[in-house]
Design a protein around this motif. Structure first.
Motif, PDB file in Angstrom:
ATOM      1  N   LEU A  54      73.367  25.671  43.181  1.00 53.14           N
ATOM      2  CA  LEU A  54      74.760  26.128  42.645  1.00 53.14           C
ATOM      3  C   LEU A  54      75.319  27.259  43.580  1.00 53.14           C
ATOM      4  O   LEU A  54      76.612  27.277  43.399  1.00 53.14           O
ATOM      5  CB  LEU A  54      74.730  26.837  41.179  1.00 53.14           C
ATOM      6  CG  LEU A  54      73.708  26.071  40.214  1.00 53.14           C
ATOM      7  CD1 LEU A  54      73.510  26.697  38.805  1.00 53.14           C
ATOM      8  CD2 LEU A  54      74.642  24.741  39.742  1.00 53.14           C
ATOM      9  N   CYS A  55      74.674  27.858  44.370  1.00 51.19           N
ATOM     10  CA  CYS A  55      75.185  28.981  45.377  1.00 51.19           C
ATOM     11  C   CYS A  55      74.446  28.799  46.778  1.00 51.19           C
ATOM     12  O   CYS A  55      73.187  28.611  46.615  1.00 51.19           O
ATOM     13  CB  CYS A  55      75.224  30.166  44.670  1.00 51.19           C
ATOM     14  SG  CYS A  55      75.729  31.517  45.666  1.00 51.19           S
ATOM     15  N   GLN A  96      66.194  28.267  43.311  1.00 54.53           N
ATOM     16  CA  GLN A  96      65.423  27.620  44.180  1.00 54.53           C
ATOM     17  C   GLN A  96      65.867  26.219  44.119  1.00 54.53           C
ATOM     18  O   GLN A  96      65.725  25.120  44.698  1.00 54.53           O
ATOM     19  CB  GLN A  96      63.936  27.410  43.731  1.00 54.53           C
ATOM     20  CG  GLN A  96      63.136  28.839  43.886  1.00 54.53           C
ATOM     21  CD  GLN A  96      63.260  29.198  45.215  1.00 54.53           C
ATOM     22  OE1 GLN A  96      63.283  28.255  46.404  1.00 54.53           O
ATOM     23  NE2 GLN A  96      63.262  30.369  45.764  1.00 54.53           N
ATOM     24  N   GLY A  97      66.980  25.977  43.091  1.00 55.12           N
ATOM     25  CA  GLY A  97      67.549  24.522  42.943  1.00 55.12           C
ATOM     26  C   GLY A  97      66.948  23.883  41.886  1.00 55.12           C
ATOM     27  O   GLY A  97      65.771  23.899  41.562  1.00 55.12           O
ATOM     28  N   THR A 131      67.474  31.705  49.855  1.00 57.21           N
ATOM     29  CA  THR A 131      67.600  30.869  51.149  1.00 57.21           C
ATOM     30  C   THR A 131      67.200  31.621  52.110  1.00 57.21           C
ATOM     31  O   THR A 131      67.525  32.756  52.445  1.00 57.21           O
ATOM     32  CB  THR A 131      69.447  30.789  51.140  1.00 57.21           C
ATOM     33  OG1 THR A 131      69.884  30.483  50.153  1.00 57.21           O
ATOM     34  CG2 THR A 131      69.771  30.354  52.459  1.00 57.21           C
ATOM     35  N   TYR A 132      66.261  31.075  52.753  1.00 58.82           N
ATOM     36  CA  TYR A 132      65.577  31.774  54.296  1.00 58.82           C
ATOM     37  C   TYR A 132      66.660  31.564  55.395  1.00 58.82           C
ATOM     38  O   TYR A 132      66.588  32.601  56.437  1.00 58.82           O
ATOM     39  CB  TYR A 132      64.119  31.198  54.497  1.00 58.82           C
ATOM     40  CG  TYR A 132      63.309  31.185  53.428  1.00 58.82           C
ATOM     41  CD1 TYR A 132      63.033  32.565  52.841  1.00 58.82           C
ATOM     42  CD2 TYR A 132      62.834  30.032  52.600  1.00 58.82           C
ATOM     43  CE1 TYR A 132      62.281  32.606  51.591  1.00 58.82           C
ATOM     44  CE2 TYR A 132      62.055  30.162  51.459  1.00 58.82           C
ATOM     45  CZ  TYR A 132      61.572  31.578  51.030  1.00 58.82           C
ATOM     46  OH  TYR A 132      60.945  31.632  50.066  1.00 58.82           O
ATOM     47  N   HIS A 133      67.246  30.444  55.479  1.00 56.63           N
ATOM     48  CA  HIS A 133      68.092  30.161  56.333  1.00 56.63           C
ATOM     49  C   HIS A 133      69.033  29.416  55.922  1.00 56.63           C
ATOM     50  O   HIS A 133      68.653  28.520  55.242  1.00 56.63           O
ATOM     51  CB  HIS A 133      67.540  29.872  57.883  1.00 56.63           C
ATOM     52  CG  HIS A 133      66.595  28.830  57.705  1.00 56.63           C
ATOM     53  ND1 HIS A 133      66.862  27.428  57.537  1.00 56.63           N
ATOM     54  CD2 HIS A 133      65.223  28.969  57.747  1.00 56.63           C
ATOM     55  CE1 HIS A 133      65.858  26.991  57.472  1.00 56.63           C
ATOM     56  NE2 HIS A 133      64.649  27.734  57.614  1.00 56.63           N
ATOM     57  N   LEU A 134      70.419  29.026  56.490  1.00 59.28           N
ATOM     58  CA  LEU A 134      71.190  28.240  56.021  1.00 59.28           C
ATOM     59  C   LEU A 134      70.884  26.773  56.373  1.00 59.28           C
ATOM     60  O   LEU A 134      71.298  25.688  55.559  1.00 59.28           O
ATOM     61  CB  LEU A 134      72.660  28.520  56.569  1.00 59.28           C
ATOM     62  CG  LEU A 134      73.608  29.637  55.523  1.00 59.28           C
ATOM     63  CD1 LEU A 134      72.600  30.614  55.386  1.00 59.28           C
ATOM     64  CD2 LEU A 134      74.925  29.644  56.482  1.00 59.28           C
ATOM     65  N   ALA A 135      69.973  26.421  57.395  1.00 62.62           N
ATOM     66  CA  ALA A 135      69.698  25.087  57.839  1.00 62.62           C
ATOM     67  C   ALA A 135      68.892  24.518  56.543  1.00 62.62           C
ATOM     68  O   ALA A 135      68.806  23.259  56.281  1.00 62.62           O
ATOM     69  CB  ALA A 135      68.952  25.113  58.690  1.00 62.62           C
ATOM     70  N   SER A 136      68.264  25.259  55.529  1.00 63.27           N
ATOM     71  CA  SER A 136      67.314  24.905  54.631  1.00 63.27           C
ATOM     72  C   SER A 136      68.007  24.141  53.362  1.00 63.27           C
ATOM     73  O   SER A 136      67.900  23.333  52.693  1.00 63.27           O
ATOM     74  CB  SER A 136      66.553  25.796  54.146  1.00 63.27           C
ATOM     75  OG  SER A 136      67.148  27.110  53.421  1.00 63.27           O
TER      76      SER A 136
END
Ligand code: SAM
Ligand code: SF4
Length: 326
Positions: A270-271, A276-277, A318-323
């Motif tokens: 959602l953001c 965790q989704g 979010t650990y990094h935006l690629a995830s």
């Protein structure tokens, strides 16, 4: 069918879909040590993407951005673009790429139905580009931008993260570069994630400080459309190019949120800085599961928070935006 609207009356017409979390670059703010696979699952397949996008479109989504990781590393990218573009209700397909394959493939993406491209380019200086991305490939990205124009994209959007002590002194060079080019240069404010806290503290530059410089030089803000992304866009009579500012730390940034994200493993986020989704994948196996998918989207949307908690230093899962797909 119900539309994707939350309890704060925000309407979600824009889906950001990650199709892989793999990347071949090592951007210092995203994957400084390169990509390391942390799961054994496969990425969303073409039929799963078809069902997913049809579900979103049936509830009012009009625009899809394909992202990652690096989306151009998927061999079936053109089929994915075509599938999304031909989904009834979807009016616009965009993609964000690091530009690695753009010189080779921009015309194929265009033919497949891609409407617009954002390419990340953090410096106009080859050494600085190498230092930030871990790859000495500025020339390749530049050739990709030329190839995109040649393929028929009227405008190319370029994403740049300005960082203090690294590339922030390049603002004037970037402005000169877009003066004769129809490029929307989007300065994305460096965002804190689970993995980059030290870098964030050392190099964060506020988008507001860039805005002050633009306004002083005669740049004027344009009016937003309903499927626009998060950028505030500025134009100038003396420039062919435009500037977009993405300022997630600005107050009220979340008020105009119009996007939802689905990760390459099929989780609804959602953001960017949220939970965790919600796993959607079991509902993407057949088109007959559309009503259940719609119900699940509505149920999840009912829990969307009014704002992220970045100001309190909470970056969510979010650990990094690629995830998640930036
Ligand atoms: N690999 C593609 C690329 O780099 O364009 C697509 C995925 S990347 C995660 C999408 C965008 O997110 C890029 O423009 C990148 O610069 C931006 N990004 C990644 N991490 C960021 C961070 N911590 N803060 C601000 N922008 C970030
Ligand atoms: Fe890869 Fe894009 Fe992350 Fe850079 S920002 S490491 S290109 S996913």
């Amino acid at each position: 069918m119900s539309q994707l609207v939350d309890q704060y009356q925000r309407k979600f017409e824009y889906l950001r879909l990650s199709i892989t979390d793999v990347c071949n670059f090592k951007c210092n703010y995203c994957l400084p040590d390169g990509y390391h696979r942390q799961h054994k699952a496969t990425f969303l397949t073409l039929p799963e993407i078809r069902h997913l996008v049809a579900g979103f479109a049936s509830m009012g989504a009009k625009k899809v951005r394909i992202t990652g990781g690096e989306p151009s590393l998927r061999r079936d990218l053109c089929e994915i673009i075509e599938t999304v573009k031909t989904t009834p209700g979807i009016e616009k397909v965009a993609m964000t790429t690091n530009g690695y394959r753009m010189a080779r493939d921009a015309s194929h993406w265009r033919q497949a139905g891609l409407d617009s491209i954002n390419v990340s380019m953090d410096s106009l200086d080859a050494n600085m580009f190498h230092q930030i991305t871990g790859e000495n490939l500025l020339h390749k990205v530049m050739a990709g931008i030329d190839a995109a124009f040649a393929a028929g994209f009227n405008q190319v959007k370029v994403n740049t993260v300005l960082m203090k002590g690294l590339n922030s002194h390049e603002l004037a060079s970037f402005l000169a570069w877009i003066k004769p080019r129809n490029i929307q240069l989007r300065f994305i404010e460096l965002m804190q994630t689970g993995d980059n806290q030290a870098l964030f503290k050392a190099h964060h530059v506020s988008g507001a400080s860039i805005m002050v410089q633009l306004l002083a030089q005669g740049w004027i803000e344009k009016v937003r459309q309903s499927t626009d992304g998060p950028a505030r866009v500025f134009c100038h009579p003396g420039y062919q190019g435009e500037i977009g500012l993405i300022m997630p730390y600005e107050s009220h940034f979340c008020d105009s949120c119009n996007r939802l994200r689905v990760s390459a493993l099929g989780r609804l986020h959602l953001c960017l800085f949220g939970e965790q989704g919600t796993q959607l994948r079991p509902l993407l196996q057949q088109s007959g599961q559309l009503p259940e998918l719609q119900q699940m989207l509505l149920a999840a949307l009912a829990t969307k928070r009014p704002t992220h908690l970045l100001h309190q230093g909470e970056v969510g899962g979010t650990y990094h935006l690629a995830s998640v797909g930036g």
